[in-house]
Structure formats: structure tokens, C-alpha cells
Design an enzyme around this catalytic site. Structure first.
Site, PDB file in Angstrom:
ATOM      1  N   GLU A 107       0.831  -1.202   0.000  1.00  0.00           N
ATOM      2  CA  GLU A 107       0.000   0.000   0.000  1.00  0.00           C
ATOM      3  C   GLU A 107       0.867   1.254   0.000  1.00  0.00           C
ATOM      4  OE1 GLU A 107      -2.983  -0.257  -0.722  1.00  0.00           O
ATOM      5  OE2 GLU A 107      -3.071  -2.424  -0.434  1.00  0.00           O
TER       6      GLU A 107
ATOM      7  N   HIS B 117       1.808   2.239  -3.462  1.00  0.00           N
ATOM      8  CA  HIS B 117       0.855   3.091  -4.169  1.00  0.00           C
ATOM      9  C   HIS B 117       1.060   4.564  -3.814  1.00  0.00           C
ATOM     10  CE1 HIS B 117      -1.334  -0.060  -6.089  1.00  0.00           C
ATOM     11  NE2 HIS B 117      -1.765  -0.608  -4.959  1.00  0.00           N
TER      12      HIS B 117
END
Length: 230
Positions: free
Chosen positions: A103, A106
């Protein structure tokens, strides 16, 4: 194409897609279930690893928070927040650290202006409308025998498939960034890195399976429309 009252296109396109999706989901859940029980040598939790990765990349402005559920982890570029599920946030495990790092990948993509994620963000509104309207239009078109509506629905469904196609390299790149950062920073050992790679590979397979399933579904609707046209 019908045989003994059955639509054979359904068995050629839809059933394989269902099998692919079920396998990918099982693979992801079983792999994460295995590595969420394996603790890292340094004892870093997913939240701690995420904070270290973000700071290492100059992203002190990105916050890390805990959310409910399992495997509900995500990054929201609108709020600059990495949200980690309970199974990730507090877990000093390979699975938790791997998902958290992904994550953060990202967040790094948005920070550096990674091309594919810009494209994905740009087509989100179109893809959302496509996913919501395509199936109703296709079914109504078949019921009313209005092929124009069917083809419009297929076009909109194709836009949703395009979104999935763009999403795949974005997810793969985020995983690559995660693995590289964990290795370069020394947060995980070589053996632990293998586990992280397995977790993230299994996660990537769910995106690939979703894309393949949607492509098969798109072919299914096209074949039905062409068959009705004849």
C-alpha cells in the site's frame, strides 16, 4: 449456440471465469493466512513498517491509520492516508509487513507521478459508470430485442475491463516497489523477503484473475449479441 436447451457460450466463457476467480481468491487467502502467522525477525508491525517506508521516501505527510475488516488495506490519494486492516496494522508478521509495504508502494507511485496510475485515476469515473450501467443495458437490450442497447452495454463493460487492464501493471509495480524497499532498508531478511514475495504474488493473481474473468465475460456478451443478430 444452444445444445439440449443449454447456452454453451455460458459454459465456454462464464464457468471458466468463475473457476479462475475462486482459485485466485483461495490462493490469496491461504497464502496470507500462512504468512500472517510467521513473525519477522525485527518484530516490526505493518504500521511501523509502513511509517518507515513512507518516511524513507520523503512522504511524512502521508498518514497511516487502522481500519476494520481483513484485507481491507488501501491507499487513498485524496486524503493521503494508508489504511491498514487489523490483520496488518498490529501484526509483526511477514504477511502484515508485505501488505503494508504494498500500500505504501501506491503512495510512492502517486508521489513520483507514475504514469499508469495517472491513467487509472483519470478513467475511474468512466469505469464506474461502465460497471454500473453495462449489465442492466445488456439485459434490457436482450429482453426488448434492441441490439443497440446491447452493444452500448458491451461498450460500457469494455471500459470497465480497460480499467482492470490498467490496474494490473499498477498493482505489480506497487509490489515491486514494496519488495525493493523492504530489501534495501533491511526490514526483512532474505528468507522473509521470499515470504513477502509469495504474499504479494498471490495478491497480484487476484487482479489477473479478475481481468481474465472480465475478458471472458465480455466475449460471452459479444457472442450472444452476434448470435442474436444472426
Amino acid at each position: 449456440m444452444y445444445m439440449y436447451g443449454f447456452n454453451m457460450y455460458y459454459f465456454l466463457f462464464m464457468i471458466p471465469g468463475l473457476i479462475i476467480t475462486m482459485w485466485a481468491q483461495w490462493k490469496m487467502k491461504s497464502t496470507f493466512s500462512k504468512y500472517e502467522k510467521v513473525h519477522t525477525a525485527q518484530g516490526l508491525t505493518g504500521a511501523q513498517a509502513a511509517r518507515m517506508i513512507l518516511d524513507r521516501n520523503g512522504l511524512q505527510n502521508v498518514q497511516v491509520q487502522q481500519v476494520g475488516g481483513k484485507l481491507t488495506d488501501h491507499y487513498d490519494p485524496r486524503t493521503n492516508v494508508v489504511s491498514l486492516s487489523q490483520a496488518t496494522y498490529n501484526a509483526p508478521t511477514i504477511g502484515g509487513v508485505g501488505v503494508a509495504a504494498h500500500e505504501c508502494g501506491h503512495a510512492i507511485q502517486h508521489a513520483v507521478g507514475y504514469g499508469p496510475i495517472k491513467v487509472r485515476t483519470a478513467i475511474v469515473p468512466i469505469a464506474n459508470w461502465g460497471s454500473k450501467l453495462s449489465i442492466p443495458l445488456i439485459f434490457v437490450g436482450f429482453i426488448l430485442n434492441v441490439l443497440g442497447l446491447v452493444y452500448l452495454g458491451i461498450l460500457l463493460f469494455g471500459l470497465a475491463v480497460l480499467f482492470q487492464l490498467v490496474t494490473l501493471p499498477v498493482e505489480l509495480n506497487a509490489s515491486r516497489r514494496a519488495i525493493e524497499t523492504l530489501n534495501e532498508s533491511g526490514m526483512v531478511t532474505a528468507d522473509e523477503s521470499v515470504g513477502v514475495r509469495k504474499v504479494l504474488t498471490a495478491a497480484a493473481m487476484t487482479y489477473l484473475a479478475a481481468l481474465l474473468t472480465s475478458l471472458l465475460q465480455l466475449l460471452y456478451y459479444l457472442m450472444l449479441a452476434l448470435g442474436r443478430r444472426r
